[in-house]
Design an enzyme around this catalytic site. Structure first.
Site, PDB file in Angstrom:
ATOM      1  N   ASP A 175       0.969  -1.249  -0.072  1.00 22.24           N
ATOM      2  CA  ASP A 175       0.029   0.044  -0.061  1.00 22.24           C
ATOM      3  C   ASP A 175       1.058   1.227  -0.047  1.00 22.24           C
ATOM      4  O   ASP A 175       2.073   1.337   0.646  1.00 22.24           O
ATOM      5  CB  ASP A 175      -0.865   0.008   1.214  1.00 22.24           C
ATOM      6  CG  ASP A 175      -1.865   1.270   1.094  1.00 22.24           C
ATOM      7  OD1 ASP A 175      -2.759   1.222   0.259  1.00 22.24           O
ATOM      8  OD2 ASP A 175      -1.862   2.001   2.269  1.00 22.24           O
ATOM      9  N   GLU A 224       0.656   5.774   0.366  1.00 27.58           N
ATOM     10  CA  GLU A 224       0.135   6.979   0.733  1.00 27.58           C
ATOM     11  C   GLU A 224       0.635   8.075  -0.129  1.00 27.58           C
ATOM     12  O   GLU A 224       1.670   8.078  -0.300  1.00 27.58           O
ATOM     13  CB  GLU A 224       0.005   7.314   2.138  1.00 27.58           C
ATOM     14  CG  GLU A 224      -0.434   6.257   3.232  1.00 27.58           C
ATOM     15  CD  GLU A 224      -1.994   5.715   2.824  1.00 27.58           C
ATOM     16  OE1 GLU A 224      -2.754   6.575   2.243  1.00 27.58           O
ATOM     17  OE2 GLU A 224      -2.187   4.579   3.147  1.00 27.58           O
ATOM     18  N   GLU A 254      -6.048  18.351   3.066  1.00 26.76           N
ATOM     19  CA  GLU A 254      -7.086  17.297   2.866  1.00 26.76           C
ATOM     20  C   GLU A 254      -6.250  16.139   2.985  1.00 26.76           C
ATOM     21  O   GLU A 254      -6.775  14.944   3.389  1.00 26.76           O
ATOM     22  CB  GLU A 254      -7.827  17.450   1.398  1.00 26.76           C
ATOM     23  CG  GLU A 254      -7.031  17.455   0.185  1.00 26.76           C
ATOM     24  CD  GLU A 254      -6.749  18.771  -0.404  1.00 26.76           C
ATOM     25  OE1 GLU A 254      -6.480  19.062  -1.734  1.00 26.76           O
ATOM     26  OE2 GLU A 254      -6.905  19.677   0.517  1.00 26.76           O
ATOM     27  N   HIS A 284      -5.428   6.690   7.508  1.00 27.46           N
ATOM     28  CA  HIS A 284      -4.946   5.713   6.561  1.00 27.46           C
ATOM     29  C   HIS A 284      -3.321   5.860   6.746  1.00 27.46           C
ATOM     30  O   HIS A 284      -2.762   6.602   6.693  1.00 27.46           O
ATOM     31  CB  HIS A 284      -5.090   6.282   5.058  1.00 27.46           C
ATOM     32  CG  HIS A 284      -6.653   6.123   4.531  1.00 27.46           C
ATOM     33  ND1 HIS A 284      -6.854   5.026   3.847  1.00 27.46           N
ATOM     34  CD2 HIS A 284      -7.533   6.895   5.088  1.00 27.46           C
ATOM     35  CE1 HIS A 284      -8.475   5.142   3.797  1.00 27.46           C
ATOM     36  NE2 HIS A 284      -8.789   6.298   4.311  1.00 27.46           N
ATOM     37  N   ASP A 330      -2.613  -0.755   6.575  1.00 23.78           N
ATOM     38  CA  ASP A 330      -3.603  -1.170   5.613  1.00 23.78           C
ATOM     39  C   ASP A 330      -2.926  -2.260   5.052  1.00 23.78           C
ATOM     40  O   ASP A 330      -3.814  -3.016   4.505  1.00 23.78           O
ATOM     41  CB  ASP A 330      -3.761   0.126   4.602  1.00 23.78           C
ATOM     42  CG  ASP A 330      -4.707   1.303   5.100  1.00 23.78           C
ATOM     43  OD1 ASP A 330      -5.133   1.222   6.099  1.00 23.78           O
ATOM     44  OD2 ASP A 330      -4.882   2.167   4.432  1.00 23.78           O
TER      45      ASP A 330
END
Length: 229
Positions: free
Chosen positions: A7, A9, A52, A150, A155
């Site tokens: 994963d 980010e 965000e 997250h 994850d």
């Protein structure tokens, strides 16, 4: 068979518009069993973290400022994944970012066919149903209560459990499947459990052991337990 559950980010959605990777997390599986080997790296994106994105990942500019840039860790990341199959949820997104970063470094690209998309598997197995990682955790009864933000490694660990459920359960095949024969001189890459460094403590209390010994003593000299010692 080695697989890497992966994963990433990022600061946003499009590397060609200036978005970068800020975290990579990966979990190694061997024959569908976690080996305990992981890869985890925070990365300085060389740009400010949009508000965000900060709200989603909890990673701010101050935290990332002293982390290595992708150019410093790209080679070690490629060495870790090697040619193993990459298990990724929404693989197109992660591969797009990874290949952009690798291309900017002049390193080899990850072939698209090296990735296995669990989002695609879930949509085929459960058409019309939600297929997000959280939705699949609810479907399979996987605890994801620690996933308040997250995070790439967390994850990946959760996705590893989801993936094993998607392909039929968490049980290994107990070596019933035939393994390819190794050629002379080739190393044995099959993973086997390591012995425990310390034995598990006895679960039998002293009182239970004494009661058992007393029971055996009443069985007589012909008792099987006495004959076998």
């Amino acid at each position: 068979m080695r697989e890497i559950v992966l994963d990433t980010e990022t600061t946003g959605f499009d590397p060609e518009s200036g978005d970068r990777i800020v975290e990579i997390g990966a979990v190694e599986l061997m024959n569908h069993m976690a080996t305990g080997e992981t890869y985890h790296q925070y990365i300085n994106p060389e740009r400010s973290m949009p508000e965000e994105a900060f709200q989603v990942h909890g990673l701010g500019d101050d935290f990332l400022r002293d982390k290595p840039k992708f150019a410093q860790i790209g080679k070690s990341f490629l060495d870790f994944i090697g040619t193993s199959k990459l298990i990724i949820h929404n693989a197109a997104f992660d591969i797009k970012f990874l290949n952009a970063e690798l291309r900017w470094m002049g390193l080899p690209q990850i072939p698209w066919e090296q990735a296995l998309d669990t989002l695609e598997i879930a949509r085929k197995r459960f058409p019309g149903s939600p297929a997000s990682l959280d939705a699949l955790c609810r479907r399979f009864g996987i605890d994801n209560t620690s996933r308040t933000l997250h995070g790439a490694l967390l994850d990946s660990e959760i996705l590893a459990e989801v993936y094993l459920e998607l392909i039929g359960g968490r049980q290994p095949d107990f070596a019933l499947s035939s393994a390819p024969e190794r050629k002379s001189g080739e190393p044995d890459t099959r993973w086997t459990p390591k012995p425990r460094p310390n034995p598990l403590p006895a679960r039998l209390t002293e009182a239970e052991a004494a009661a058992h010994a007393e029971f055996i003593g009443k069985l007589g000299d012909d008792a099987l337990w006495k004959q076998l010692g």
